[in-house]
Each structure stands twice: as C-alpha cells, then as structure tokens.
Design a protein around this motif. Sequence first.
Motif, mmCIF file in Angstrom:
data_model
loop_
_atom_site.group_PDB
_atom_site.id
_atom_site.type_symbol
_atom_site.label_atom_id
_atom_site.label_comp_id
_atom_site.label_asym_id
_atom_site.label_seq_id
_atom_site.Cartn_x
_atom_site.Cartn_y
_atom_site.Cartn_z
ATOM 1 N N ILE A 76 51.190 41.083 37.308
ATOM 2 C CA ILE A 76 49.828 41.317 36.837
ATOM 3 C C ILE A 76 49.774 41.067 35.339
ATOM 4 O O ILE A 76 50.614 41.546 34.578
ATOM 5 N N THR A 77 48.795 40.261 34.929
ATOM 6 C CA THR A 77 48.549 40.043 33.516
ATOM 7 C C THR A 77 47.121 40.468 33.224
ATOM 8 O O THR A 77 46.334 40.744 34.115
ATOM 9 N N LEU A 78 46.806 40.511 31.952
ATOM 10 C CA LEU A 78 45.443 40.846 31.551
ATOM 11 C C LEU A 78 44.825 39.643 30.875
ATOM 12 O O LEU A 78 45.380 39.096 29.920
ATOM 13 N N GLY A 79 43.672 39.197 31.404
ATOM 14 C CA GLY A 79 42.972 38.054 30.826
ATOM 15 C C GLY A 79 42.034 38.508 29.739
ATOM 16 O O GLY A 79 42.169 39.591 29.161
ATOM 17 N N ALA A 80 41.073 37.652 29.427
ATOM 18 C CA ALA A 80 40.096 37.975 28.392
ATOM 19 C C ALA A 80 39.375 39.267 28.740
ATOM 20 O O ALA A 80 39.055 39.528 29.883
ATOM 21 N N GLN A 81 39.151 40.088 27.717
ATOM 22 C CA GLN A 81 38.480 41.370 27.856
ATOM 23 C C GLN A 81 39.185 42.262 28.886
ATOM 24 O O GLN A 81 38.569 42.999 29.632
ATOM 25 N N ALA A 82 40.528 42.170 28.927
ATOM 26 C CA ALA A 82 41.382 43.043 29.742
ATOM 27 C C ALA A 82 41.092 42.942 31.231
ATOM 28 O O ALA A 82 41.207 43.925 31.952
ATOM 29 N N PRO A 97 42.209 42.301 34.815
ATOM 30 C CA PRO A 97 43.482 42.165 35.521
ATOM 31 C C PRO A 97 43.546 40.858 36.308
ATOM 32 O O PRO A 97 42.596 40.489 37.000
ATOM 33 N N ILE A 98 44.657 40.133 36.182
ATOM 34 C CA ILE A 98 44.886 38.901 36.926
ATOM 35 C C ILE A 98 46.166 39.080 37.734
ATOM 36 O O ILE A 98 47.255 39.212 37.170
ATOM 37 N N VAL A 99 46.055 39.120 39.051
ATOM 38 C CA VAL A 99 47.195 39.329 39.937
ATOM 39 C C VAL A 99 47.743 37.972 40.367
ATOM 40 O O VAL A 99 47.001 37.118 40.853
ATOM 41 N N HIS A 100 49.054 37.776 40.189
ATOM 42 C CA HIS A 100 49.720 36.553 40.631
ATOM 43 C C HIS A 100 50.455 36.860 41.936
ATOM 44 O O HIS A 100 51.512 37.496 41.925
ATOM 45 N N GLN A 101 49.892 36.430 43.030
ATOM 46 C CA GLN A 101 50.483 36.689 44.345
ATOM 47 C C GLN A 101 51.539 35.627 44.630
ATOM 48 O O GLN A 101 51.259 34.435 44.668
ATOM 49 N N ARG A 102 52.777 36.071 44.847
ATOM 50 C CA ARG A 102 53.875 35.134 45.074
ATOM 51 C C ARG A 102 54.012 34.743 46.533
ATOM 52 O O ARG A 102 54.386 33.626 46.854
ATOM 53 N N HIS A 113 31.054 46.048 48.874
ATOM 54 C CA HIS A 113 29.864 45.926 48.020
ATOM 55 C C HIS A 113 30.156 45.243 46.679
ATOM 56 O O HIS A 113 29.578 45.585 45.650
ATOM 57 N N HIS A 114 31.039 44.246 46.706
ATOM 58 C CA HIS A 114 31.322 43.442 45.519
ATOM 59 C C HIS A 114 30.971 41.985 45.786
ATOM 60 O O HIS A 114 30.914 41.545 46.937
ATOM 61 N N LEU A 115 30.745 41.242 44.710
ATOM 62 C CA LEU A 115 30.592 39.794 44.783
ATOM 63 C C LEU A 115 31.952 39.139 44.563
ATOM 64 O O LEU A 115 32.744 39.595 43.738
ATOM 65 N N TYR A 116 32.213 38.054 45.293
ATOM 66 C CA TYR A 116 33.462 37.303 45.140
ATOM 67 C C TYR A 116 33.151 35.821 45.063
ATOM 68 O O TYR A 116 32.118 35.346 45.575
ATOM 69 N N MET A 117 34.075 35.069 44.445
ATOM 70 C CA MET A 117 33.899 33.627 44.378
ATOM 71 C C MET A 117 35.238 32.946 44.106
ATOM 72 O O MET A 117 36.041 33.420 43.313
ATOM 73 N N TRP A 118 35.500 31.829 44.834
ATOM 74 C CA TRP A 118 36.626 30.965 44.469
ATOM 75 C C TRP A 118 36.289 30.354 43.115
ATOM 76 O O TRP A 118 35.204 29.813 42.928
ATOM 77 N N CYS A 119 37.207 30.414 42.182
ATOM 78 C CA CYS A 119 36.970 29.841 40.849
ATOM 79 C C CYS A 119 38.073 28.838 40.541
ATOM 80 O O CYS A 119 38.893 29.037 39.639
ATOM 81 N N THR A 136 28.322 43.093 39.639
ATOM 82 C CA THR A 136 26.892 42.878 39.815
ATOM 83 C C THR A 136 26.106 43.391 38.609
ATOM 84 O O THR A 136 24.915 43.100 38.477
ATOM 85 N N HIS A 137 26.780 44.149 37.742
ATOM 86 C CA HIS A 137 26.121 44.698 36.553
ATOM 87 C C HIS A 137 26.261 43.758 35.351
ATOM 88 O O HIS A 137 25.276 43.368 34.727
ATOM 89 N N THR A 138 27.507 43.358 35.040
ATOM 90 C CA THR A 138 27.738 42.501 33.872
ATOM 91 C C THR A 138 27.609 41.021 34.207
ATOM 92 O O THR A 138 27.508 40.190 33.307
ATOM 93 N N LEU A 139 27.668 40.686 35.497
ATOM 94 C CA LEU A 139 27.606 39.293 35.964
ATOM 95 C C LEU A 139 28.769 38.459 35.439
ATOM 96 O O LEU A 139 28.640 37.253 35.219
ATOM 97 N N ARG A 140 29.911 39.118 35.255
ATOM 98 C CA ARG A 140 31.122 38.403 34.857
ATOM 99 C C ARG A 140 32.291 38.901 35.707
ATOM 100 O O ARG A 140 32.259 40.017 36.238
ATOM 101 N N PRO A 141 33.361 38.103 35.866
ATOM 102 C CA PRO A 141 34.517 38.536 36.650
ATOM 103 C C PRO A 141 35.192 39.741 36.015
ATOM 104 O O PRO A 141 35.300 39.843 34.791
ATOM 105 N N ASN A 142 35.649 40.675 36.874
ATOM 106 C CA ASN A 142 36.406 41.823 36.368
ATOM 107 C C ASN A 142 37.757 41.970 37.054
ATOM 108 O O ASN A 142 38.488 42.922 36.783
ATOM 109 N N HIS A 143 38.095 41.033 37.941
ATOM 110 C CA HIS A 143 39.399 41.055 38.610
ATOM 111 C C HIS A 143 39.642 39.691 39.239
ATOM 112 O O HIS A 143 38.722 39.078 39.774
ATOM 113 N N GLN A 144 40.904 39.225 39.156
ATOM 114 C CA GLN A 144 41.230 37.910 39.712
ATOM 115 C C GLN A 144 42.574 37.950 40.420
ATOM 116 O O GLN A 144 43.503 38.646 39.984
ATOM 117 N N ILE A 145 42.662 37.195 41.522
ATOM 118 C CA ILE A 145 43.934 37.009 42.224
ATOM 119 C C ILE A 145 44.229 35.516 42.278
ATOM 120 O O ILE A 145 43.379 34.716 42.679
#
Length: 364
Positions: free
Chosen positions: A19-25, A27-32, A184-190, A211-220
Amino acid sequence: MHWRKIWGAMLALGAGLSITLGAQAMPIVHQRASALASGRTRLLNDYRVKMWHQPRHYKHARHLHGHNTIRGTQGVRVTFKTAYLLPSPGYHHQAWGNPQSMATVGRYIYVVYCPTNWHNRGRLVRFDQKWLKAHHVTARQLQKVYTKKATHSARERAIRRAIKVGPTFITGHGQSLAYNWHDHHLYMWCDREYKPRVPTNQYGYINRISTHTLRPNHQIRFRLRNRRMAVPGGHVLTFDRSGRAYFWTRPSAKRVNLYQGTIGRHHVRFRLTHQVLRHAPGSRVQSIAYNPHNRRLYLVSDDSIASLPIHSLRGRGHLSAKSVRWTGFSPRREFEALNFTTSGRATLMTNHDPEILKSTHTGW
C-alpha cells in the motif's frame, strides 16, 4: 497517518499486498495475486442478437436545442425521450461535447467528461435532478447554462448552483463509472491509454470515488491474468444489488466474454463466466447496466442493446438462447451509458449532441 490506516496497511502486507499513498494521501493498493479466474466455457448461439457495426459518421440529434425521441425499431421495443440537454459549452467553456459515462444515484446524475486533448484526464460533474425538476428547468436552459449570455441571467446563474463540478484526475477513457448498490460508492476503471481502447500496460486500476468531493479516495492496482489469458482491464462496469461487479469484452470480431466478480478494499477478483455469446450487439463496447427491477444485465453498443438474466451466470451457468433479448435502434447515435432506477426506468446518455433521455415505460 491515522492509526487505522497503519493497521490496515500492516494487515495488507501480511496478505501479499503493498500500500502506498498517492496525492492527498489516497491509499493505493498494489495487488500481487492475479485478479482473474477462468475455466471451461461454452459457446451460446444468441440468435436473436444482431450485430450492428459502428457507423462511418455518427448523426447529430435531430433537434439540437429541443426534445428528441429514440425508438427501438427491432426486437424488444422501447422508447426514450429527452430529459436533459447537457451543457454546451461546459464549465469555463471546456469541451463537454463528448461525455463518456454516467451513473444515476437518487436525486443525482454523475457524468464523466474526458476531453480528448486532456490525454487520460477528466472530471466528474454532478447534476441535481430534484432541484432542476422543482425549479422547472427546461432542457434548453440547462444546455446553455455556461454560455457567455447566461452569465448575465440570474436564473441561469441559479441553475449553475445545481451543478457540482469536480476536480480533474486520471480517468483513462472514462467509460466505466458505476454505482455499487451494496456499499453505496462510485467506482471506475481508470486505465491510461495511448489512444481509445489501447492501454499503456496490462495493469488494471479501479478507483473508488467520493460522491461528495467527486475525486478518487482509494485505488487498487491489479492484473487480470490467468496463465495464457490476460485482459488489460474492463472498459465498462456495473454492479448488481448484492455488490457483484460485471463487465464484458469482445475477444474476437463477433463474440462476447462476460465477467463477474467482486471489488473489495484490498482485492479485486473476477472470473470469466462459462457462457461465451456468439453474437455481440455491436462492434463497440460502450456500456453495461444492471436493472434491479428485472435483474437483467444490458450490454450496450451503438444503437444496439442485448440483455440477459444475471441468475443464469452463477456457477457453471445455465444461460439459454431464448433468455437473451435484443433491441435495435435507428438514429445512428453514439450510445455512451445506460442506467436503471429501482423501478426499472431506464436512463440513456448519447453523444452528438450530448443529452440524457429517459424511457417512457419500465417493461423493457
């Protein structure tokens, strides 16, 4: 960092993740571990489905500043009528003529905009349907809300307050925004692309979007790979009421592969279902939708939509040709997204020129 994030990172490392932290902290999970499972498949002759090829030139809406109707002319009949003409130009005169995907959640419609010259970047825009309806906003008023002339109109400035414009982030092609009915979350392939439908690498990136900030807050980050089989990533995405995720691809010119899986906080898992469809609805994979009213999946291509019951995909599957339905349309428009309400009312987003249409009935 909050102690819960530290504890979560320690558990993830023990499970073979990093797990790393991207912009604005973020979390980015690297699944092996591989995120894809495959097994034996069977070819199903979905004979009712007719494959429609992408037109050489898409047609624009018949009424650029008024209401339009799109009718299914073949197969199972359905009629869509204009609900909203989307803003043109967009916020700060940006090129919003090519929206890529949409999610309808309660009173809100979320639309992904990825202007071509932004190169894998885009933004999420939220429209408040309840406010627009309560204030009797017309389709034309919404369309011109960001024009120079609208700046001098008190009503148009008020309409702007019903539109929330999110920050820019990496969206890739941006055609997979989906609402998970279960968490109750939004998801998208990026996934980054060299050009449309050509990924820069074999990794898949799924973002959970606030849905509040309209920006990603977690990535895998993960790889959809199993032995000799590899899928760059899902171009489209949807969820059923239980939180199972789905996407479809065209492994060859005409056939369809269907995938079912789950997206958690630290793991993504998909399996190739046992059914391979002989006939794709079209040459472009544009969208996928789940209808909670009749529990069917809808595979969307331009002017062509096929549907099938999701319960037939479980386990080894027992999908039959008779259970696959199809609708063909005639306007030669580019279909970008399809959503359903809990009552089964369909919402369709098209390009050229961008608008959102709603079905006139729920029995589709």
